[in-house]
Write a protein that holds these residues in place. Structure first.
Motif, PDB file in Angstrom:
ATOM      1  N   LEU A   1     -42.176  23.019  64.901  1.00  0.00           N
ATOM      2  CA  LEU A   1     -42.267  21.778  64.126  1.00  0.00           C
ATOM      3  C   LEU A   1     -40.973  20.987  64.257  1.00  0.00           C
ATOM      4  O   LEU A   1     -39.920  21.548  64.569  1.00  0.00           O
ATOM      5  N   TRP A   2     -41.059  19.695  64.011  1.00  0.00           N
ATOM      6  CA  TRP A   2     -39.873  18.839  64.094  1.00  0.00           C
ATOM      7  C   TRP A   2     -39.457  18.387  62.714  1.00  0.00           C
ATOM      8  O   TRP A   2     -40.270  17.806  61.976  1.00  0.00           O
ATOM      9  N   SER A   3     -38.202  18.622  62.396  1.00  0.00           N
ATOM     10  CA  SER A   3     -37.666  18.171  61.112  1.00  0.00           C
ATOM     11  C   SER A   3     -37.747  16.655  61.025  1.00  0.00           C
ATOM     12  O   SER A   3     -37.482  15.953  61.999  1.00  0.00           O
TER      13      SER A   3
ATOM     14  N   LYS B   1     -47.164  14.600  54.878  1.00  0.00           N
ATOM     15  CA  LYS B   1     -46.467  13.407  54.394  1.00  0.00           C
ATOM     16  C   LYS B   1     -47.534  12.464  53.841  1.00  0.00           C
ATOM     17  O   LYS B   1     -48.596  12.307  54.456  1.00  0.00           O
TER      18      LYS B   1
ATOM     19  N   VAL C   1     -49.344  15.612  59.209  1.00  0.00           N
ATOM     20  CA  VAL C   1     -48.686  14.783  60.217  1.00  0.00           C
ATOM     21  C   VAL C   1     -48.588  15.523  61.548  1.00  0.00           C
ATOM     22  O   VAL C   1     -48.155  14.955  62.537  1.00  0.00           O
ATOM     23  N   SER C   2     -48.988  16.786  61.542  1.00  0.00           N
ATOM     24  CA  SER C   2     -48.937  17.556  62.778  1.00  0.00           C
ATOM     25  C   SER C   2     -49.984  18.657  62.686  1.00  0.00           C
ATOM     26  O   SER C   2     -50.239  19.187  61.605  1.00  0.00           O
TER      27      SER C   2
ATOM     28  N   GLN D   1     -47.350  20.488  58.289  1.00  0.00           N
ATOM     29  CA  GLN D   1     -46.374  19.490  57.845  1.00  0.00           C
ATOM     30  C   GLN D   1     -47.135  18.337  57.205  1.00  0.00           C
ATOM     31  O   GLN D   1     -48.083  17.807  57.799  1.00  0.00           O
TER      32      GLN D   1
ATOM     33  N   GLU E   1     -40.509  14.994  60.357  1.00  0.00           N
ATOM     34  CA  GLU E   1     -41.895  14.522  60.490  1.00  0.00           C
ATOM     35  C   GLU E   1     -42.665  14.662  59.178  1.00  0.00           C
ATOM     36  O   GLU E   1     -43.518  13.847  58.862  1.00  0.00           O
ATOM     37  N   GLY E   2     -42.377  15.715  58.470  1.00  0.00           N
ATOM     38  CA  GLY E   2     -43.098  15.971  57.227  1.00  0.00           C
ATOM     39  C   GLY E   2     -42.541  17.228  56.576  1.00  0.00           C
ATOM     40  O   GLY E   2     -41.524  17.769  57.023  1.00  0.00           O
TER      41      GLY E   2
ATOM     42  N   ASP F   1     -37.476  19.429  54.119  1.00  0.00           N
ATOM     43  CA  ASP F   1     -38.033  20.192  55.237  1.00  0.00           C
ATOM     44  C   ASP F   1     -39.029  21.244  54.771  1.00  0.00           C
ATOM     45  O   ASP F   1     -40.066  21.448  55.397  1.00  0.00           O
TER      46      ASP F   1
END
Ligand SMILES: [Fe+2]
Length: 476
Positions: free
Chosen positions: A404-406, A392, A397-398, A390, A408-409, A375
Motif C-alpha cells: 500500500l502507499w502512504s 478515504k 481507494v485501493s 485503504q 492514499e487512504g 496511515d
C-alpha cells in the motif's frame, strides 16, 4: 564478570540509598521534589503480603528524556519515592511520588461482579483504602539504560530493581507490539495474556514499547482484577512502556477513575474536560464521570506519531457522540501539529467495525482521519481480527492487500484478542479486506515494524502462525 558487576552495582545502590537518608552526603536531585497530593491518610484496614502493586511505566512526554510510573501501595506506605540512576556511579536521583488515597473493593468478595444483570453496577462497596502513586521522571539522557526502584523512605522498604532504556538520539527504525482486550476475571484467565506477551516479546526482543487497546479487565472497579492484569505482565510492565487506549470496561461504575489511578499517561490531552452522565439504570442514577484528562493523549517515537482517543462508553450512541465531539478539536490540532512521517491512531471502539451501531465514531472522526492522512488506525473491542482496505471518504481507494502507499487512504484494523474471548461475525462489509474468525482461546498479537520508508504490519497467533501481513510504503 557480569555477576561481580551486578554485585558491585547492588552495593553502590545500597550505599547510595543509605546515604540518601542523610542529607548532604550525596548530591540532591536537581529535579523538584513534589509534595504529596493529599494529606488525608485515614485508612485503617490492611492486607498481608507485598506492600506495592501494579507498578507500570509509560511514556510521559519526550521518550528520549522522560518516563512516567504509577503503582498502588498499602495505605501505611505514605512516603514513597522513585530512585533512579544509570548504575555506572554512586550518583542516583530520588524523586517523591504524588499519592492519592482511594477506596477499592475486590470482586472475589462481591457477588455482583459475576452477575451479568448488574454488570454495569454503579456501586462498589469500599473494602479498604489504597494509595495510588504516580511520578514522572524528566531530564534523562537519550539512549541510556537506567536502573530504578520504588520505596518508602520512612519505612525503608523497597521494591526490587528494574531497568528501562530511553529512546536513542536517532531512531531510524523500531518495532512495537500491540495487543487488545485481555478482559479477564481470574488469574488463570490471564495466563493466556502472559503467553501472548511472551510470544510477542520473543518475536521482537527489541520492541520499543507495548500498545494495549483496552478492556484490561472485565470490570475496572475491582482491584483484584487489576492485580491479575498487571501481574500477568510482571517483568515487562516495569520496563517497556505500556501505552493504552481506554476501553468501555474501564468505564464501569466509577467512570474512568480506576484507569486514571493506574496509568500516568502524557498530559497533552488534559483540559478537554470532565463529562457527567447518568447511569443507564435510573434507580442507580449516580453520575458517571468520564474524565478525558489522561485518557486522550499523543506521543512520538522515532518517525511516528501516535494519537489516542477515548471511546470508553458503549451504552448509548448519544453519549458516545458527545464524548467524541469533545475530542475532535483536540485530534484536529494534534494531527495538524505533527511533522512525523507516520500517523497512527488508537481507539478502543473502532471506526470501521463489525457492529454497525458503532459507526458513530466514523461519523464524528472519519473526516479528521481522512484530512490528516492517518496511515493506520488500531482498534479493539470486537474480539475478532479484521483489516480494511485503504479507505478515504468512506470509499475504498485501493484494491491491493499489500504494497500500500502512504497518503492514499487509511487502513483500519481490529487487532483481535490477547486472551480468551473471541466474537465471530458473518456480517459482510464492503470495506473489509481481511476478516478472520479465530476460535476462542486462541490469542493473537500485532507487530508494527517502522522504518522511514515502510511500515510492516503483521498479525500472528501465539503459535507463530501469520494470519495477516501487509506493508505501507512512503513514496517520497
Ligand atoms: Fe470493549
Amino acid at each position: 564478570m557480569q555477576g561481580i558487576m551486578a554485585l558491585l552495582r547492588r552495593l553502590v545502590w545500597t550505599l547510595a540509598a543509605a546515604a540518601m537518608t542523610m542529607p548532604g552526603m550525596l548530591p540532591e536531585s536537581d529535579l523538584p521534589r513534589e509534595k504529596p497530593y493529599t494529606s488525608v491518610f485515614s485508612a485503617t484496614s490492611s492486607n498481608s503480603g507485598e506492600p506495592f502493586y501494579d507498578l507500570v511505566t509509560t511514556f510521559y512526554d519526550d521518550p528520549h528524556s522522560s518516563r512516567a510510573f504509577a503503582w498502588e501501595a498499602m495505605p501505611e506506605y505514605r512516603n514513597m519515592v522513585i530512585q533512579y540512576g544509570t548504575g555506572e556511579s554512586e550518583y542516583a536521583y530520588q524523586l517523591r511520588a504524588k499519592a492519592e488515597l482511594y477506596p477499592v473493593a475486590d470482586a472475589k468478595n462481591t457477588e455482583a461482579a459475576v452477575d451479568e444483570s448488574v454488570y454495569n453496577a454503579e456501586y462498589i462497596t469500599p473494602e479498604r483504602d489504597m494509595l495510588f502513586y504516580r511520578v514522572a521522571v524528566k531530564n534523562l539522557e537519550p539512549g541510556t539504560k537506567y536502573i530504578y526502584r520504588i520505596g518508602d523512605t520512612e519505612k525503608n522498604v523497597w521494591s526490587g530493581f528494574y531497568e528501562f532504556t530511553t529512546e536513542p538520539e536517532k531512531t531510524d527504525s523500531f518495532s512495537v507490539i500491540a495487543v487488545s482486550d485481555p478482559q479477564g476475571r481470574t488469574a488463570a484467565e490471564y495466563k493466556n495474556y502472559t503467553n501472548t506477551l511472551n510470544a510477542a516479546k520473543n518475536d521482537r526482543q527489541d520492541a520499543a514499547f507495548i500498545i494495549n487497546m483496552g478492556d484490561f479487565t472485565d470490570n475496572a472497579n475491582y482491584d483484584d482484577w487489576w492485580r491479575y492484569f498487571f501481574d500477568a505482565s510482571a517483568g515487562t510492565k516495569e520496563s517497556l512502556p505500556l501505552m493504552t487506549a481506554i476501553g468501555n470496561h474501564e468505564n464501569r461504575g466509577s467512570g474512568t477513575k480506576y484507569y486514571n489511578l493506574h496509568f500516568y499517561n502524557p498530559q497533552n490531552g488534559a483540559g478537554l474536560g470532565r463529562w457527567y452522565k447518568s447511569a443507564p439504570d435510573e434507580d442507580k442514577a449516580l453520575p458517571i464521570i468520564q474524565n478525558l484528562d489522561n485518557t486522550v493523549y499523543s506521543f512520538d517515537y522515532g518517525n511516528a506519531h501516535f494519537a489516542v482517543i477515548n471511546t470508553g462508553t458503549d451504552w448509548e450512541p448519544r453519549s458516545m457522540e458527545q464524548l467524541l465531539k469533545m475530542q475532535r478539536l483536540w485530534l484536529e490540532s494534534d494531527l495538524a501539529r505533527t511533522t512525523k512521517r507516520w500517523k497512527i491512531l488508537l481507539t478502543h471502539i473502532g471506526v470501521y467495525v463489525q457492529k454497525p451501531r458503532e459507526n458513530i465514531v466514523r461519523e464524528v472522526l472519519g473526516s479528521t482521519i481522512d484530512k490528516y492522512g492517518v496511515d493506520l488506525v488500531l482498534e479493539g473491542h470486537d474480539h475478532t481480527y479484521m483489516r480494511t482496505y485503504q479507505m478515504k471518504n468512506e470509499k475504498r481507494v485501493s484494491e491491493r492487500l499489500t504494497g500500500l502507499w502512504s497518503g492514499e487512504g487509511t487502513v483500519y484494523s481490529i487487532i483481535g484478542s490477547a486472551a480468551l474471548k473471541r466474537y465471530h461475525s458473518k456480517e459482510e462489509h464492503p470495506y473489509v479486506a481481511v476478516l478472520k474468525n479465530i476460535p476462542s482461546k486462541t490469542p493473537s498479537y500485532t507487530l508494527l515494524d517502522f522504518t522511514s520508508k515502510q511500515l510492516t504490519f503483521t498479525e500472528k497467533l501465539i503459535d507463530g502462525t501469520v494470519i495477516d501481513e501487509f506493508t505501507i510504503d512512503k513514496l517520497e
